[in-house]
Enzyme design. Structure first.
Site, short mmCIF file in Angstrom:
data_model
loop_
_atom_site.label_atom_id
_atom_site.label_comp_id
_atom_site.label_asym_id
_atom_site.label_seq_id
_atom_site.Cartn_x
_atom_site.Cartn_y
_atom_site.Cartn_z
CB SER A 149 -0.90 0.02 1.23
OG SER A 149 -1.53 1.29 1.38
CE1 TYR A 187 -5.23 -2.42 3.52
CE2 TYR A 187 -4.36 -0.20 3.24
CZ TYR A 187 -4.64 -1.46 2.72
OH TYR A 187 -4.32 -1.73 1.42
CE LYS A 191 -2.43 -4.60 2.44
NZ LYS A 191 -2.25 -5.77 1.56
#
Length: 276
Positions: A149, A187, A191
């Site tokens: 990401s 998140y 990542k």
């Protein structure tokens, strides 16, 4: 030349679907294992692709895989091992973002969102790779790909120019509680952890000839957080790109376009290699 065998987790929707679509349109032929938590949804996605691309040189098969379920992973491995005996390409696409579901007055809700996000994006992805690694060692010019990401980089926490960076990196007003809780933190953190996991797999499989990458696909209008068409439209208004761009870039990496950057987080936008 025999078709290469590619397995894509979370392949029935979002970026995973776009990756499969890009491979289906390639001039090269693949045997594609489109994985989904629901075998029916995986089969439905295959029907759509076969209808849209009836002349593809590749073949599609549905495979049920839930990377939060060890038994599901083991069953999928047994099926692939028995039928094919190898794996050329493993694309760990399945991911999740549960920060938006947090009840901030409930500590157990915060813990659950963080743990589950890490369980999918790091632990589940690692176990999926661990189980299938023996098949990759039997593959032809095998490739192991993790989906990173653009938010998952320490360098990326510094900029504040533009609406996206100002929203991601801008500090909230002083005081407590904060007016807008940071829902992207689980998140983003997971990542970032996954990037180090990729480096560990790069080290582990380096002498086996497996090419390991993480791919940062860019800000894409996918349904990662369970969004509907309205939320995807809002993402596009904020600058999100067509998910097909990410799918096509993954295909390019699969087909060797970024082999000079093996072991790194690569991307199609901005600098070719994402800074750590």
């Amino acid at each position: 030349m025999a078709a290469k065998l590619a397995l894509i987790t979370g392949g029935n929707t979002g970026l995973g679907y776009e990756i499969v679509k890009a491979l289906v349109q390639s001039s090269k032929s693949y045997t594609i294992l489109l994985c989904g938590r629901s075998i029916q949804k995986a089969q439905d996605a295959i029907k759509e692709l076969q209808s849209e691309f009836p002349n593809s040189q590749s073949t599609l098969s549905a495979l049920q895989v839930d990377i939060e379920d060890d038994d599901s992973i083991k069953k999928a491995f047994e099926e692939v091992s028995s039928k094919y005996g190898k794996l050329d390409i493993l694309i760990n696409n399945a991911g999740a973002q549960y920060g938006s579901s947090i009840d901030w007055d409930d500590l157990s809700s915060i813990r659950k969102a963080w743990n589950r996000t890490w369980d999918v994006n790091v632990s589940g992805t690692h176990i999926m790779t661990y189980v299938f690694a023996p098949l990759l060692l039997k593959g032809d010019d095998a490739r192991l790909i993790f989906m990173a990401s653009g938010t998952a980089t320490l360098a990326g926490t510094e900029p504040m120019d533009g609406p996206i960076y100002s929203r991601l990196n801008g500090p909230p007003p002083a005081g407590w509680p904060k007016p807008e809780p940071n829902t992207v933190a689980p998140y983003r953190s997971s990542k970032t952890g996954m990037n180090m996991m990729m480096r560990e797999w790069y080290k582990t499989l380096r002498n086996d000839g497996v090419k390991v990458f993480a791919i940062s696909p860019g800000f894409l209008a996918t349904g990662l957080a369970g969004g509907d068409e309205k939320s995807r439209a809002q993402m596009k208004a904020q600058g999100a790109q067509d998910p097909a761009l990410g799918g096509n870039f993954v295909k390019e990496v699969v087909e060797g376009a970024r082999d000079d950057d093996v072991g790194k987080v690569v991307r199609w936008y901005a600098t070719p290699v994402q800074p750590w």
